[in-house]
Design a protein around this motif. Sequence first.
Motif, PDB file in Angstrom:
ATOM      1  N   GLU A  56      16.050   7.178 -11.543  1.00 28.37           N
ATOM      2  CA  GLU A  56      14.728   6.552 -11.401  1.00 28.37           C
ATOM      3  C   GLU A  56      13.763   7.144 -12.427  1.00 28.37           C
ATOM      4  OE1 GLU A  56      11.236   5.645  -8.075  1.00 28.37           O
ATOM      5  OE2 GLU A  56      13.041   6.753  -7.503  1.00 28.37           O
ATOM      6  N   THR A  91      -0.176  -5.667  -7.648  1.00 30.05           N
ATOM      7  CA  THR A  91       1.242  -5.646  -8.001  1.00 30.05           C
ATOM      8  C   THR A  91       1.893  -6.889  -7.426  1.00 30.05           C
ATOM      9  OG1 THR A  91       1.765  -4.353  -6.015  1.00 30.05           O
ATOM     10  CG2 THR A  91       1.337  -3.133  -8.041  1.00 30.05           C
ATOM     11  N   LYS A  95       3.189   6.748  -0.952  1.00 33.19           N
ATOM     12  CA  LYS A  95       4.605   6.388  -1.015  1.00 33.19           C
ATOM     13  C   LYS A  95       5.144   6.406  -2.441  1.00 33.19           C
ATOM     14  CE  LYS A  95       4.656   3.495   3.155  1.00 33.19           C
ATOM     15  NZ  LYS A  95       4.845   2.113   3.681  1.00 33.19           N
ATOM     16  N   LYS A  96       4.274   6.357  -3.432  1.00 32.97           N
ATOM     17  CA  LYS A  96       4.712   6.284  -4.829  1.00 32.97           C
ATOM     18  C   LYS A  96       4.758   7.654  -5.499  1.00 32.97           C
ATOM     19  CE  LYS A  96       5.322   2.905  -6.881  1.00 32.97           C
ATOM     20  NZ  LYS A  96       6.551   2.135  -7.133  1.00 32.97           N
ATOM     21  N   GLY A 126       1.131   2.573 -13.013  1.00 37.25           N
ATOM     22  CA  GLY A 126       1.869   3.797 -13.309  1.00 37.25           C
ATOM     23  C   GLY A 126       1.303   4.622 -14.441  1.00 37.25           C
ATOM     24  N   THR A 143      -0.422   4.464  -1.779  1.00 38.82           N
ATOM     25  CA  THR A 143      -0.465   5.428  -2.884  1.00 38.82           C
ATOM     26  C   THR A 143       0.498   6.578  -2.634  1.00 38.82           C
ATOM     27  OG1 THR A 143      -2.785   4.888  -3.333  1.00 38.82           O
ATOM     28  CG2 THR A 143      -1.963   6.979  -4.205  1.00 38.82           C
ATOM     29  N   GLY A 201      -3.500   5.163  -8.168  1.00 38.84           N
ATOM     30  CA  GLY A 201      -2.977   4.555  -6.960  1.00 38.84           C
ATOM     31  C   GLY A 201      -3.536   3.196  -6.628  1.00 38.84           C
ATOM     32  N   TYR A 202      -3.645   2.950  -5.309  1.00 40.90           N
ATOM     33  CA  TYR A 202      -4.060   1.649  -4.807  1.00 40.90           C
ATOM     34  C   TYR A 202      -5.292   1.793  -3.928  1.00 40.90           C
ATOM     35  CZ  TYR A 202       0.918   1.180  -5.904  1.00 40.90           C
ATOM     36  OH  TYR A 202       2.138   1.239  -6.526  1.00 40.90           O
ATOM     37  N   PHE A 208       4.757  10.157 -10.486  1.00 42.14           N
ATOM     38  CA  PHE A 208       4.706   8.757 -10.058  1.00 42.14           C
ATOM     39  C   PHE A 208       6.110   8.175 -10.087  1.00 42.14           C
ATOM     40  CE2 PHE A 208       4.846   4.353 -11.604  1.00 42.14           C
ATOM     41  CZ  PHE A 208       4.216   3.701 -10.551  1.00 42.14           C
ATOM     42  N   ARG A 209       6.509   7.538  -8.999  1.00 45.66           N
ATOM     43  CA  ARG A 209       7.821   6.905  -8.906  1.00 45.66           C
ATOM     44  C   ARG A 209       7.722   5.443  -9.325  1.00 45.66           C
ATOM     45  NH1 ARG A 209      11.239   8.314  -3.619  1.00 45.66           N
ATOM     46  NH2 ARG A 209      12.793   7.418  -5.037  1.00 45.66           N
ATOM     47  N   SER A 210       8.465   5.080 -10.346  1.00 43.13           N
ATOM     48  CA  SER A 210       8.414   3.699 -10.834  1.00 43.13           C
ATOM     49  C   SER A 210       9.162   2.739  -9.923  1.00 43.13           C
ATOM     50  CB  SER A 210       9.007   3.617 -12.237  1.00 43.13           C
ATOM     51  OG  SER A 210      10.404   3.864 -12.200  1.00 43.13           O
ATOM     52  N   GLY A 211      10.194   3.256  -9.218  1.00 40.04           N
ATOM     53  CA  GLY A 211      11.039   2.365  -8.423  1.00 40.04           C
ATOM     54  C   GLY A 211      12.086   1.648  -9.261  1.00 40.04           C
TER      55      GLY A 211
END
Length: 654
Positions: free
Chosen positions: A457, A255, A482-483, A398, A480, A473-474, A496-499
Amino acid sequence: MSKAAIIVGIISALWIGGRQGIVIAGLTIPYLSTLQLMLVAFALWVVTGGHYWLWIAYKTLPRDLKAGARFFKVRSKLLIAQLRDLSVPKLFMENVRKNPNKVALIFEGREWTFAQIDEYSNRVGNFLVEQGLKHGDCVSLFMRNRPEYVCIWLGCAKVGVIPALINFNLRHVSLTHSIKVADSKAVICGVELQDAIAEVQNDLDIQIYVSGSGNNAPNLKGAKNLDPLLSASNPTPPPQLDTVKYNDKLIYIYTSGTTGLPKAAIIKHAKFMFFVFGVHHMLGLTEDEIIYNPLPLYHSAGGMIGMGQVLLFNNTAVIREKFSASKFWVEAKKYNCTVGQYVGELCRYLLNTPSVPEETQHKVKVMFGNGVRAQNWEHFTSRFKMPFIAEFYGATEGIANIVNMEGKPGCCGFLPVILPHVMPCYLIKVDEETGEPLRDAKGMCIRCKPGSGESGEFVGVISRRDPVRDFQGYADKKATDKKIVRDVIRKGDMAFRSGDILIQDEFGYLYFLDRTGDTFRWRGENVSSTEVEGVVSLAADNKDAVVYGVEVPGAEGRAGMAAIVDPENKMNMEEVVKGIKKHLPVYARPLFVRVIKEIDVTGTFKLKKLALQKEGFNPNVIKDKMYYLNNKLGKYVDLSPELYSKIEGGEMGL
């Protein structure tokens, strides 16, 4: 009581009364047939607000049905791939067998056929196995754009080795972090980037291979020249190809956010196919398309969605080492391109170039990507004779993905209004200060209503049973976690939170507003930095501009500040303030303007602003030219140390 309950009650009374001869106010309720009752129910529904939903259905059902038919193709292809346990390399090799001599890539006038890519990638896969790398190991790929880049990561994928596609602009700490966070067993470095690796080599205890040296020895101590090693490698398909499965990890894509260290997002074969199938079918592309793809191949737009059209659909792509605004239309015409790609500010860069004949003589029928400013949309399509822009939205990692397949200006996609749960993506309300989700009395997230003017959001509900909707995730598990937000629609679910903060109109069309954290509050109002940036850039003759909030002593919230790139000091501040006053309310107008020579840009053309925000507006520290918006005079005036002292002392009444 709901409208539905009232209607059911009235219909029940009519049905019972008509059969039992009930008299109300001297009138006997007549017998009504089933059809008559249905007509009465329909009339009541319309009278109590049903006409609104008829209007919504009339406006959205054709769109939704068209999208549904195209999405059915996507899911059907994915299901077949899942049942056959196919991988990206296997699908690619099926295309090689169909069209071995078709041109797959064009790079600076050089053509690569599907057969050539297949052979080169076979050599890479067999070589990696010979070096002891096995299924699930990771190799960092650090090269500029060229055909070998695609061949190397495809060769890794053929034997189950995971290539980590590292941004070739990274240096020092960020570069070391990116290699280590993926637990890389080796680095394949382009000859042009040896100096960057040399700076961090002492922090890396892994083998380094250099690509592009020809027969020359690498400059890096202990590095091996990859070119002759691949020439001696076996060009036939590696036997490990059959061990690579549909749900295996394919690549790591980092990212490229504007702050913090890069995060290695896990992309599985299933996710790669979903993105590529989705763009291809939702936009109605064919196998005859020639795609102009000047984007970095380490990122999802250029390296996954763009190159995926070549690998999975037999398309041809034109790539180049580095994006050039002046060459875009010239090369698009030269190679008969029918599709163009963009990301970030690329469209605005094209608008800033002097006119050339090729910009209207090309065959490009659609541009697809994400991040075009709404202010530039119609100007872009009209100037470049572009039928439409197809904006898609969704984070690399995402599971919440949408597409604007109609070319609706400013829109990044849509969600169905009549059947909202068909696509399990939603806008949820978040706290303006903390960014945390707001919840109702039952502890569930509060959804924004279409057409209400509520922004929220964008989130996508996670399904562990569906590889496409399973958030992978990552490489870093903490990143991971945190999202993910829990208890969204029902207890125990996850999303999943896009932000990203979006807003939805009454027909379900979605519009990007801001990143969470990029919105600041001034004079009791929320200000979208993205919206203000678009206005400021336009007012400053399409110059690069970033907007952020800065703290002013004694004033609540943060005042807006714009940093505008103007290295030659040619900007007309009278025109700037005229454009700002015309398009922005008082509270959203930047109180401060800073003129800078350049600004850092990510690999996907996103402008970085955090360092500027931290520096604030102190002319005793900052040497750049700065201005202050004097509302009494209605213009920007020089921000002198004396004026700064008055602002700091609260004398300006902010």
